[in-house]
Design a protein around this motif. Structure first.
Motif, short mmCIF file in Angstrom:
data_model
loop_
_atom_site.label_atom_id
_atom_site.label_comp_id
_atom_site.label_asym_id
_atom_site.label_seq_id
_atom_site.Cartn_x
_atom_site.Cartn_y
_atom_site.Cartn_z
N TYR A 77 -5.47 -11.60 20.37
CA TYR A 77 -4.65 -11.26 19.15
C TYR A 77 -3.51 -11.94 19.37
N GLY A 78 -3.04 -12.73 18.23
CA GLY A 78 -1.77 -13.57 18.28
C GLY A 78 -1.00 -13.09 17.22
N PHE A 79 0.46 -13.48 17.50
CA PHE A 79 1.30 -13.02 16.40
C PHE A 79 2.52 -14.27 16.26
N GLY A 80 2.92 -14.61 15.14
CA GLY A 80 3.88 -15.69 14.95
C GLY A 80 4.93 -15.33 13.80
N ALA A 81 6.25 -15.94 13.77
CA ALA A 81 6.99 -15.54 12.60
C ALA A 81 7.99 -16.75 12.69
N LYS A 123 18.33 -19.27 5.69
CA LYS A 123 18.06 -18.11 4.94
C LYS A 123 19.73 -17.57 4.22
N LYS A 124 19.81 -17.27 3.10
CA LYS A 124 20.93 -16.84 2.67
C LYS A 124 21.54 -15.46 3.39
N GLU A 125 20.58 -14.56 3.46
CA GLU A 125 20.65 -13.01 3.99
C GLU A 125 19.54 -12.76 5.21
N ILE A 126 20.07 -12.12 6.23
CA ILE A 126 19.14 -11.80 7.34
C ILE A 126 18.64 -10.23 7.11
N THR A 127 17.50 -10.06 7.01
CA THR A 127 16.98 -8.67 6.96
C THR A 127 16.88 -7.98 8.31
N ASP A 128 16.85 -6.54 8.19
CA ASP A 128 16.45 -5.89 9.62
C ASP A 128 15.25 -6.38 10.15
N ASP A 129 14.13 -6.54 9.30
CA ASP A 129 12.73 -7.30 9.89
C ASP A 129 13.01 -8.43 10.69
N ASP A 130 13.78 -9.37 10.08
CA ASP A 130 14.26 -10.70 10.66
C ASP A 130 14.76 -10.44 11.93
N ILE A 131 15.82 -9.52 12.41
CA ILE A 131 16.53 -9.26 13.42
C ILE A 131 15.71 -8.81 14.50
N LEU A 132 14.81 -7.97 14.17
CA LEU A 132 13.69 -7.15 14.90
C LEU A 132 12.57 -8.39 15.74
N ILE A 133 12.25 -9.16 14.55
CA ILE A 133 11.55 -10.42 15.23
C ILE A 133 12.23 -11.10 16.22
N LEU A 134 13.42 -11.52 16.03
CA LEU A 134 14.45 -12.18 16.74
C LEU A 134 14.48 -11.74 18.07
N ILE A 159 14.21 9.14 13.43
CA ILE A 159 12.97 9.05 12.99
C ILE A 159 13.02 7.37 12.59
N TYR A 160 13.74 6.64 11.60
CA TYR A 160 13.64 5.29 11.37
C TYR A 160 13.85 4.51 12.43
N PRO A 161 14.92 4.66 13.29
CA PRO A 161 14.89 3.70 14.20
C PRO A 161 13.51 3.55 15.25
N THR A 162 13.13 4.66 15.47
CA THR A 162 11.96 4.88 16.00
C THR A 162 10.79 4.30 15.79
N SER A 163 10.67 4.26 13.89
CA SER A 163 9.53 3.61 13.28
C SER A 163 9.89 2.30 13.40
N ARG A 164 11.03 1.67 13.38
CA ARG A 164 11.08 0.33 13.33
C ARG A 164 10.83 -0.29 14.90
N MET A 165 11.28 0.34 15.76
CA MET A 165 10.98 -0.08 17.10
C MET A 165 9.48 -0.13 17.43
N VAL A 166 8.76 0.77 16.89
CA VAL A 166 7.37 0.75 17.09
C VAL A 166 6.61 -0.25 16.24
N SER A 167 7.19 -0.69 15.05
CA SER A 167 6.37 -1.50 14.35
C SER A 167 6.84 -2.97 14.88
N SER A 168 7.98 -3.11 15.22
CA SER A 168 8.61 -4.47 15.95
C SER A 168 7.81 -4.69 17.06
N LEU A 169 7.71 -3.81 18.21
CA LEU A 169 6.98 -3.94 19.38
C LEU A 169 5.64 -4.31 19.37
#
Length: 499
Positions: free
Chosen positions: A474-478, A367-378, A265-275
């Motif tokens: 619609y556009g997105f930047g990070a 950054k001092k620490e890289i979060t899961d959100d950061d690497i999904l954006i990358l 569930i959690y990996p699927t949630s993160r994938m959909v959120s990221s994509l």
């Protein structure tokens, strides 16, 4: 009655209708494969007649997955059904989902028709779809506001015509839980031949009751639920897959379970959120970042003594990995690849991993620490490399008591352009300089900034809406620099209308 509940996932159809969340075919295949790993029974892959992109996506998803049923949506129109059948030609298990509005409001204002004619059209559509596939689902649009006696007549007629599943949507999210449950119960008790079909729920969350309504539907006899990952969908969204799956898993006494592998569930949630570039609210049940966080001293004390005092689920049951591998500039490719895997993003190509790792090191220096959100954006950012318009450089001067000035460089299909402009703040100055190069009449309609975790060195996410030639893009930047993220979001919009 069966104690098995079928999960019908409509993330790629109803969920993808959210403005700004459209996926390309490659991304849809990625999500479909993850849904197969998750254990969903039916994947609604699209509305084939609506666009060539949707038609192609249904074809490719049909080829990519093996055991789930692939479903294509249609109206009660023969041409829609023809196109849906063609799009499903490669599916191992196929379903056509056809239907029509049944509420008096839809009958009068949408179709300018009457109740008897609507039943005739419903029966014709089901019978026509049955020529192509054995598995036909019928939806009674706006069933939530449809008179129960008339709805029962419609359901009985379409089952007699060959419908194997009948969907009872609360299209507007209007129903109260007891009202929706009573509606399903009425159908179970008053429809001749109800045992020949599965009753399905499809609830919207306009009043925050989608999950409650869906659960009441199940408790009163529905054996299919139509859901989305993270509860995404039109307006306020749909019923969340993760909520229904975990409610039934936690309340085993109900005696109904799903085929869902909850650890996915959690990996699927993160994938959909990221994509989809659609963040999950922190307090979202099951998958929000605060779902297993405890800040109250009383709660913390209880959890430390016995986790069951305040947690009814083990985080590992939903795929939350509590093995806290912290990523820093000293982390290697293996650690990065592992964290991507935990978050539902498997990188097969070493070349692609190298590109993501290079960007990871650049970010880790900031950054001092890289979060899961950061690497999904990358992981999602490398798609920008194929864009015609790219940001070469950006320099901004700003401060108290002086006018903001920006210099910008763009690479447009290999050609270099530079411009400068002043503005009312750094973002305004940068976008004005950008527009001098592009020279298009664009109107910024929406501009949203979001920090994805905490800290002044955090990556900022920017979502934009830009209107051009009467269409909205619609556009997105990070970026750790919010001005750069804003310009990248604007460029993302430009690349979309240049296609």
């Amino acid at each position: 009655m069966s104690d098995r509940l079928f999960i019908f996932d409509t993330t790629l159809r109803d969920g993808e209708q959210v403005p700004g969340c459209q996926l390309n075919t490659v991304e849809k295949i990625q999500v479909a494969k993850q849904l197969e790993l998750l254990g969903v029974d039916v994947i609604e892959a699209g509305f084939p007649i609506s666009s060539p992109g949707d038609f192609n996506s249904v074809i490719e998803i049909s080829k990519a997955v093996t055991w789930p049923t692939i479903c294509a949506l249609t109206r009660a129109v023969e041409k829609d059904i023809d196109v849906a059948a063609e799009s499903l030609q490669y599916a191992k298990h196929k379903r056509i989902h056809t239907g029509i509005g049944t509420s008096d409001s839809h009958i009068k204002y949408k179709f300018n028709s009457n109740r008897e004619e609507i039943i005739e059209r419903a029966v014709r559509a089901v019978a026509y779809a049955k020529r192509y596939v054995e598995d036909v689902e019928f939806y009674a649009e706006d069933a939530g506001r449809t008179d129960n006696e008339y709805l029962a007549r419609v359901v009985e007629a379409v089952i007699k015509a060959g419908a194997t599943v009948v969907n009872i949507p609360d299209t507007t999210g209007y129903c109260m839980p007891d009202e929706y449950g009573a509606k399903i119960k009425y159908l179970m008790e008053h429809v001749n031949g109800i045992d020949k079909a599965i009753i399905s729920t499809h609830c919207h969350n306009d009043l925050g009751m989608a999950t409650a309504n869906t659960l009441q539907g199940v408790l009163n006899g529905a054996r299919q639920v139509e859901v989305t990952i993270n509860g995404i969908g039109e307006r306020a969204g749909n019923t969340s897959l993760e909520e229904i799956a975990m409610i039934l898993r936690c309340h085993k006494h109900v005696g109904i379970d799903t085929n869902i592998n909850t650890t996915k569930i959690y990996p699927t949630s993160r994938m959909v959120s990221s994509l989809m570039n659609m963040p999950v609210q922190p307090n979202k049940a099951i998958v929000g970042r605060n779902a297993f966080a405890h800040s109250s001293g009383i709660h913390q004390d209880g959890v430390l003594k016995n986790v069951q005092t305040y947690e009814i689920m083990d985080p590992k049951d939903v795929g939350l990995d509590d093995n806290a591998i912290v990523l820093t500039a000293r982390s290697g490719r293996a650690a990065l690849k592992y964290r991507l895997h935990v978050n539902g993003c498997d990188i097969e190509s070493e070349e692609r991993l190298d590109k993501i790792y290079k960007k990871f090191l650049e970010l880790a220096d900031k950054k001092k620490e890289i979060t899961d959100d950061d690497i999904l954006i990358l992981a999602g950012a490398d798609t920008a490399e194929s864009h015609a318009v790219k940001l070469d450089f950006l320099q901004v001067t700003t401060g108290m008591g002086c006018k903001s000035v920006a210099s910008i460089g763009l690479d447009i299909s290999g050609q270099k352009f530079e411009e400068a402009s002043s503005g009312n703040g750094p973002v305004d100055a940068a976008i004005k300089a950008l527009k001098k190069i592009i020279q298009k009449q664009m109107v910024l309609k929406e501009f949203t900034i979001q920090a994805i975790s905490k800290g002044s060195d955090d990556v900022g996410k920017v979502h934009m809406q830009v209107e051009y030639n009467g269409n909205v893009y619609y556009g997105f930047g990070a970026n750790t620099d919010i001005v750069t993220a804003s310009v990248e979001a604007y460029i993302d919009c430009i690349n979309k209308f240049r296609k």
